[in-house]
Design a protein around this motif. Sequence first.
Motif, PDB file in Angstrom:
ATOM      1  N   VAL A  48       0.860  -1.186   0.000  1.00 22.18           N
ATOM      2  CA  VAL A  48       0.000   0.000   0.000  1.00 22.18           C
ATOM      3  C   VAL A  48       0.894   1.234   0.000  1.00 22.18           C
ATOM      4  CG1 VAL A  48      -1.805   1.261   1.217  1.00 22.18           C
ATOM      5  CG2 VAL A  48      -1.791  -1.240   1.274  1.00 22.18           C
ATOM      6  N   HIS A  49       0.619   2.156  -0.907  1.00 22.79           N
ATOM      7  CA  HIS A  49       1.349   3.422  -1.005  1.00 22.79           C
ATOM      8  C   HIS A  49       0.392   4.544  -0.606  1.00 22.79           C
ATOM      9  CE1 HIS A  49       4.646   1.448  -3.138  1.00 22.79           C
ATOM     10  NE2 HIS A  49       3.718   0.815  -3.829  1.00 22.79           N
ATOM     11  N   TYR A  50       0.742   5.265   0.454  1.00 20.89           N
ATOM     12  CA  TYR A  50      -0.096   6.362   0.944  1.00 20.89           C
ATOM     13  C   TYR A  50       0.416   7.673   0.358  1.00 20.89           C
ATOM     14  CZ  TYR A  50      -1.787   2.889   4.229  1.00 20.89           C
ATOM     15  OH  TYR A  50      -2.341   1.762   4.776  1.00 20.89           O
ATOM     16  N   ILE A  51      -0.387   8.280  -0.504  1.00 21.71           N
ATOM     17  CA  ILE A  51      -0.030   9.558  -1.107  1.00 21.71           C
ATOM     18  C   ILE A  51      -0.652  10.680  -0.280  1.00 21.71           C
ATOM     19  CG2 ILE A  51      -0.058  10.938  -3.226  1.00 21.71           C
ATOM     20  CD1 ILE A  51       1.372   8.066  -3.370  1.00 21.71           C
ATOM     21  N   SER A  52      -1.933  10.515   0.044  1.00 25.50           N
ATOM     22  CA  SER A  52      -2.666  11.467   0.881  1.00 25.50           C
ATOM     23  C   SER A  52      -3.929  10.774   1.380  1.00 25.50           C
ATOM     24  CB  SER A  52      -3.038  12.710   0.064  1.00 25.50           C
ATOM     25  OG  SER A  52      -3.930  12.363  -0.982  1.00 25.50           O
ATOM     26  N   PRO A  53      -4.548  11.312   2.443  1.00 27.06           N
ATOM     27  CA  PRO A  53      -5.836  10.737   2.870  1.00 27.06           C
ATOM     28  C   PRO A  53      -6.839  10.899   1.730  1.00 27.06           C
ATOM     29  CG  PRO A  53      -5.006  12.332   4.476  1.00 27.06           C
ATOM     30  CD  PRO A  53      -4.147  12.445   3.261  1.00 27.06           C
ATOM     31  N   GLY A  54      -7.660   9.913   1.524  1.00 29.14           N
ATOM     32  CA  GLY A  54      -8.638  10.023   0.438  1.00 29.14           C
ATOM     33  C   GLY A  54      -9.073   8.679  -0.075  1.00 29.14           C
TER      34      GLY A  54
ATOM     35  N   ASP B 184       6.700  -7.574 -15.651  1.00 30.91           N
ATOM     36  CA  ASP B 184       7.956  -6.870 -15.887  1.00 30.91           C
ATOM     37  C   ASP B 184       7.744  -5.436 -16.378  1.00 30.91           C
ATOM     38  OD1 ASP B 184       6.939  -7.895 -18.240  1.00 30.91           O
ATOM     39  OD2 ASP B 184       8.875  -8.486 -19.056  1.00 30.91           O
ATOM     40  N   MET B 185       6.589  -4.869 -16.054  1.00 29.11           N
ATOM     41  CA  MET B 185       6.345  -3.456 -16.337  1.00 29.11           C
ATOM     42  C   MET B 185       7.066  -2.618 -15.280  1.00 29.11           C
ATOM     43  SD  MET B 185       2.291  -3.306 -17.294  1.00 29.11           S
ATOM     44  CE  MET B 185       2.324  -1.796 -18.265  1.00 29.11           C
ATOM     45  N   ALA B 186       7.634  -1.508 -15.712  1.00 25.24           N
ATOM     46  CA  ALA B 186       8.212  -0.555 -14.771  1.00 25.24           C
ATOM     47  C   ALA B 186       7.074   0.348 -14.285  1.00 25.24           C
ATOM     48  CB  ALA B 186       9.289   0.278 -15.446  1.00 25.24           C
ATOM     49  N   VAL B 187       7.132   0.721 -13.016  1.00 23.04           N
ATOM     50  CA  VAL B 187       6.092   1.574 -12.445  1.00 23.04           C
ATOM     51  C   VAL B 187       6.735   2.739 -11.703  1.00 23.04           C
ATOM     52  CG1 VAL B 187       5.889   0.213 -10.316  1.00 23.04           C
ATOM     53  CG2 VAL B 187       3.983   1.644 -11.036  1.00 23.04           C
ATOM     54  N   LYS B 188       6.118   3.914 -11.848  1.00 23.68           N
ATOM     55  CA  LYS B 188       6.511   5.108 -11.092  1.00 23.68           C
ATOM     56  C   LYS B 188       5.246   5.753 -10.550  1.00 23.68           C
ATOM     57  CE  LYS B 188      10.612   6.173 -13.830  1.00 23.68           C
ATOM     58  NZ  LYS B 188      11.257   7.154 -14.714  1.00 23.68           N
ATOM     59  N   LEU B 189       5.325   6.206  -9.314  1.00 24.62           N
ATOM     60  CA  LEU B 189       4.228   6.945  -8.694  1.00 24.62           C
ATOM     61  C   LEU B 189       4.705   8.371  -8.434  1.00 24.62           C
ATOM     62  CD1 LEU B 189       2.962   4.348  -6.049  1.00 24.62           C
ATOM     63  CD2 LEU B 189       2.181   4.681  -8.402  1.00 24.62           C
ATOM     64  N   TYR B 190       3.917   9.337  -8.891  1.00 24.59           N
ATOM     65  CA  TYR B 190       4.244  10.745  -8.729  1.00 24.59           C
ATOM     66  C   TYR B 190       3.173  11.439  -7.892  1.00 24.59           C
ATOM     67  CZ  TYR B 190       7.410  10.241 -12.755  1.00 24.59           C
ATOM     68  OH  TYR B 190       8.407   9.858 -13.610  1.00 24.59           O
ATOM     69  N   ARG B 191       3.612  12.328  -6.991  1.00 28.07           N
ATOM     70  CA  ARG B 191       2.683  13.189  -6.269  1.00 28.07           C
ATOM     71  C   ARG B 191       2.549  14.479  -7.063  1.00 28.07           C
ATOM     72  NH1 ARG B 191       1.683  13.524  -0.719  1.00 28.07           N
ATOM     73  NH2 ARG B 191       3.643  12.433  -0.362  1.00 28.07           N
ATOM     74  N   ASN B 192       1.310  14.823  -7.385  1.00 25.42           N
ATOM     75  CA  ASN B 192       1.026  16.081  -8.069  1.00 25.42           C
ATOM     76  C   ASN B 192       0.725  17.140  -7.021  1.00 25.42           C
ATOM     77  OD1 ASN B 192       1.141  14.672 -10.550  1.00 25.42           O
ATOM     78  ND2 ASN B 192      -0.983  14.063 -10.317  1.00 25.42           N
ATOM     79  N   ASP B 193       1.257  18.336  -7.229  1.00 26.30           N
ATOM     80  CA  ASP B 193       1.054  19.441  -6.300  1.00 26.30           C
ATOM     81  C   ASP B 193       0.261  20.523  -7.016  1.00 26.30           C
ATOM     82  OD1 ASP B 193       1.208  21.585  -4.552  1.00 26.30           O
ATOM     83  OD2 ASP B 193       3.374  21.442  -4.270  1.00 26.30           O
TER      84      ASP B 193
ATOM     85  N   ASP C 199     -11.551  16.348  -4.133  1.00 24.24           N
ATOM     86  CA  ASP C 199     -12.292  15.788  -5.263  1.00 24.24           C
ATOM     87  C   ASP C 199     -12.172  16.643  -6.525  1.00 24.24           C
ATOM     88  OD1 ASP C 199     -13.821  17.871  -4.352  1.00 24.24           O
ATOM     89  OD2 ASP C 199     -15.693  16.744  -4.222  1.00 24.24           O
ATOM     90  N   ILE C 200     -11.441  17.750  -6.433  1.00 22.78           N
ATOM     91  CA  ILE C 200     -11.281  18.592  -7.621  1.00 22.78           C
ATOM     92  C   ILE C 200      -9.864  18.544  -8.199  1.00 22.78           C
ATOM     93  CG2 ILE C 200     -13.142  20.186  -7.037  1.00 22.78           C
ATOM     94  CD1 ILE C 200     -10.942  22.127  -6.043  1.00 22.78           C
ATOM     95  N   PHE C 201      -8.963  17.808  -7.525  1.00 18.43           N
ATOM     96  CA  PHE C 201      -7.582  17.729  -7.994  1.00 18.43           C
ATOM     97  C   PHE C 201      -7.018  16.363  -7.671  1.00 18.43           C
ATOM     98  CE2 PHE C 201      -2.999  18.194  -7.175  1.00 18.43           C
ATOM     99  CZ  PHE C 201      -2.590  18.673  -8.407  1.00 18.43           C
ATOM    100  N   SER C 202      -6.542  15.663  -8.694  1.00 10.81           N
ATOM    101  CA  SER C 202      -5.925  14.354  -8.485  1.00 10.81           C
ATOM    102  C   SER C 202      -4.455  14.563  -8.115  1.00 10.81           C
ATOM    103  CB  SER C 202      -6.043  13.503  -9.746  1.00 10.81           C
ATOM    104  OG  SER C 202      -5.475  12.246  -9.524  1.00 10.81           O
ATOM    105  N   ASP C 203      -4.076  14.096  -6.927  1.00 11.85           N
ATOM    106  CA  ASP C 203      -2.705  14.313  -6.470  1.00 11.85           C
ATOM    107  C   ASP C 203      -1.777  13.139  -6.759  1.00 11.85           C
ATOM    108  OD1 ASP C 203      -3.648  12.532  -4.566  1.00 11.85           O
ATOM    109  OD2 ASP C 203      -3.371  13.875  -2.868  1.00 11.85           O
TER     110      ASP C 203
END
Length: 168
Positions: free
Chosen positions: A74-80, A91-100, A126-130
């Motif tokens: 589980v990766h916690y980006i923000s409450p939600g 064998d897919m590469a994955v990256k997770l980015y936090r949007n500000d 609910d108005i911005f995907s982080d």
Amino acid sequence: MKQKRYLFAVLAVLCLALTACTQAAPSEEEPALPYENITFQEGQLYAAAYLGWEEMQGLSDYQTAYLKGESVPVHYISPGEFYLIVPRYPDMAVKLYRNDINSTEPTILFEAEDSVPFVVQCNISDIFSDLTVELSYGGETVSFSPYISLKDGSVQVGERGLELKKTA
């Protein structure tokens, strides 16, 4: 003696020819997928499921139905919102980015060369995907931000994704 050598040579050539004919040609089919009951369509590179707001609901149902019961990080980006993400190929590469919302540059939070299914908690607003999820395979990279549509309440998993449904 020469006849025996000739006969032996002919038999050897025939055996080689038969062996070559019966060997399977290299397959151009997709690699075997490690997940059960996920029917990806052409062009889909991942599957996603909405698991709830501030609480995960039904993760074990998805694990049983689709992931052979395996646990997932589980990766916690923000409450939600919680989402289960299942990359199509292991064998897919994955990256997770936090949007500000105050910056145009996302921050990388996680990356791996070999992906496994995982859960993310994201989208405090609910108005911005982080969160942006980036998956790469075979020279192709896709990015998406899972969210709930304010228009109709549907789960949006991106155009290259498959929305997983709970099984009965």
